[in-house]
Design a protein around this motif. Structure first.
Motif, PDB file in Angstrom:
ATOM      1  N   THR A 131       0.816  -1.222   0.000  1.00 18.16           N
ATOM      2  CA  THR A 131       0.000   0.000   0.000  1.00 18.16           C
ATOM      3  C   THR A 131       0.844   1.265   0.000  1.00 18.16           C
ATOM      4  O   THR A 131       0.324   2.361   0.176  1.00 18.16           O
ATOM      5  N   LEU A 132       2.141   1.129  -0.213  1.00 21.65           N
ATOM      6  CA  LEU A 132       3.061   2.264  -0.198  1.00 21.65           C
ATOM      7  C   LEU A 132       2.828   3.152  -1.418  1.00 21.65           C
ATOM      8  O   LEU A 132       2.938   2.702  -2.554  1.00 21.65           O
ATOM      9  N   PRO A 133       2.495   4.424  -1.213  1.00 24.61           N
ATOM     10  CA  PRO A 133       2.277   5.316  -2.345  1.00 24.61           C
ATOM     11  C   PRO A 133       3.565   5.532  -3.157  1.00 24.61           C
ATOM     12  O   PRO A 133       4.665   5.504  -2.614  1.00 24.61           O
ATOM     13  N   ALA A 134       3.408   5.758  -4.433  1.00 19.48           N
ATOM     14  CA  ALA A 134       4.566   5.979  -5.307  1.00 19.48           C
ATOM     15  C   ALA A 134       5.412   7.158  -4.818  1.00 19.48           C
ATOM     16  O   ALA A 134       6.638   7.131  -4.910  1.00 19.48           O
ATOM     17  N   ALA A 135       4.757   8.187  -4.280  1.00 22.05           N
ATOM     18  CA  ALA A 135       5.499   9.363  -3.800  1.00 22.05           C
ATOM     19  C   ALA A 135       6.462   8.985  -2.677  1.00 22.05           C
ATOM     20  O   ALA A 135       7.559   9.534  -2.590  1.00 22.05           O
ATOM     21  N   ALA A 136       6.071   8.064  -1.825  1.00 18.46           N
ATOM     22  CA  ALA A 136       6.940   7.658  -0.717  1.00 18.46           C
ATOM     23  C   ALA A 136       8.150   6.884  -1.219  1.00 18.46           C
ATOM     24  O   ALA A 136       9.164   6.810  -0.546  1.00 18.46           O
ATOM     25  N   GLN A 137       8.033   6.317  -2.405  1.00 16.56           N
ATOM     26  CA  GLN A 137       9.152   5.578  -2.981  1.00 16.56           C
ATOM     27  C   GLN A 137      10.135   6.488  -3.702  1.00 16.56           C
ATOM     28  O   GLN A 137      11.309   6.174  -3.807  1.00 16.56           O
ATOM     29  N   SER A 138       9.666   7.630  -4.206  1.00 16.48           N
ATOM     30  CA  SER A 138      10.527   8.466  -5.035  1.00 16.48           C
ATOM     31  C   SER A 138      10.893   9.818  -4.419  1.00 16.48           C
ATOM     32  O   SER A 138      11.917  10.385  -4.768  1.00 16.48           O
ATOM     33  N   GLU A 139      10.063  10.341  -3.526  1.00 13.09           N
ATOM     34  CA  GLU A 139      10.343  11.647  -2.918  1.00 13.09           C
ATOM     35  C   GLU A 139      11.483  11.537  -1.908  1.00 13.09           C
ATOM     36  O   GLU A 139      11.620  10.522  -1.234  1.00 13.09           O
ATOM     37  N   PRO A 140      12.303  12.573  -1.755  1.00 12.81           N
ATOM     38  CA  PRO A 140      13.371  12.533  -0.755  1.00 12.81           C
ATOM     39  C   PRO A 140      12.814  12.659   0.660  1.00 12.81           C
ATOM     40  O   PRO A 140      11.786  13.286   0.887  1.00 12.81           O
ATOM     41  N   SER A 141      13.497  12.055   1.586  1.00 10.90           N
ATOM     42  CA  SER A 141      13.114  12.128   2.993  1.00 10.90           C
ATOM     43  C   SER A 141      13.305  13.544   3.520  1.00 10.90           C
ATOM     44  O   SER A 141      14.268  14.220   3.165  1.00 10.90           O
ATOM     45  N   ASP A 142      12.410  13.978   4.396  1.00 10.04           N
ATOM     46  CA  ASP A 142      12.586  15.284   5.029  1.00 10.04           C
ATOM     47  C   ASP A 142      13.632  15.213   6.148  1.00 10.04           C
ATOM     48  O   ASP A 142      14.155  16.220   6.583  1.00 10.04           O
ATOM     49  N   LEU A 143      13.962  13.995   6.593  1.00  8.13           N
ATOM     50  CA  LEU A 143      14.974  13.824   7.645  1.00  8.13           C
ATOM     51  C   LEU A 143      16.371  13.631   7.074  1.00  8.13           C
ATOM     52  O   LEU A 143      17.340  14.189   7.571  1.00  8.13           O
ATOM     53  N   VAL A 144      16.461  12.794   6.029  1.00 11.86           N
ATOM     54  CA  VAL A 144      17.736  12.493   5.380  1.00 11.86           C
ATOM     55  C   VAL A 144      17.487  12.565   3.875  1.00 11.86           C
ATOM     56  O   VAL A 144      17.091  11.579   3.259  1.00 11.86           O
ATOM     57  N   PRO A 145      17.683  13.720   3.265  1.00 10.75           N
ATOM     58  CA  PRO A 145      17.338  13.916   1.855  1.00 10.75           C
ATOM     59  C   PRO A 145      18.002  12.947   0.877  1.00 10.75           C
ATOM     60  O   PRO A 145      17.492  12.753  -0.218  1.00 10.75           O
TER      61      PRO A 145
END
Length: 65
Positions: A37-51
Motif C-alpha cells: 500500500t506504499l504510495p509511489a510518492a513515498a518511494q521516489s520523494e526525498p526524505s525530510d529527515l535524510v534527503p
C-alpha cells in the motif's frame, strides 16, 4: 496483505537499556510500511529527515491532529 517475509536485524544495546528491557521498564517499538500500500510518492520523494534517502526509508507514523 500479499506474501509474507522474514526480516532479521541485530541491534546492539548498552547495559542500561538491556536492563530496562529485561525489567519491563522499557519497550522496543518497530515501525514499518506495508509495501503493498506504499504510495509511489513515498518511494521516489526525498526524505525530510535524510534527503539522500527516499521518504519511505524514514517514514514514521503520524500522531494525528
Amino acid at each position: 496483505m500479499g506474501s509474507s517475509f522474514t526480516y532479521q536485524r541485530t541491534i546492539t544495546l548498552d547495559d542500561k537499556t538491556l536492563a530496562s528491557l529485561k525489567s519491563g521498564t522499557a519497550v522496543v517499538v518497530v515501525h514499518g510500511l506495508d509495501p503493498a500500500t506504499l504510495p509511489a510518492a513515498a518511494q521516489s520523494e526525498p526524505s525530510d529527515l535524510v534527503p539522500s534517502l527516499p521518504l519511505a526509508a524514514t517514514s514514521r507514523p503520524c500522531a494525528g491532529p
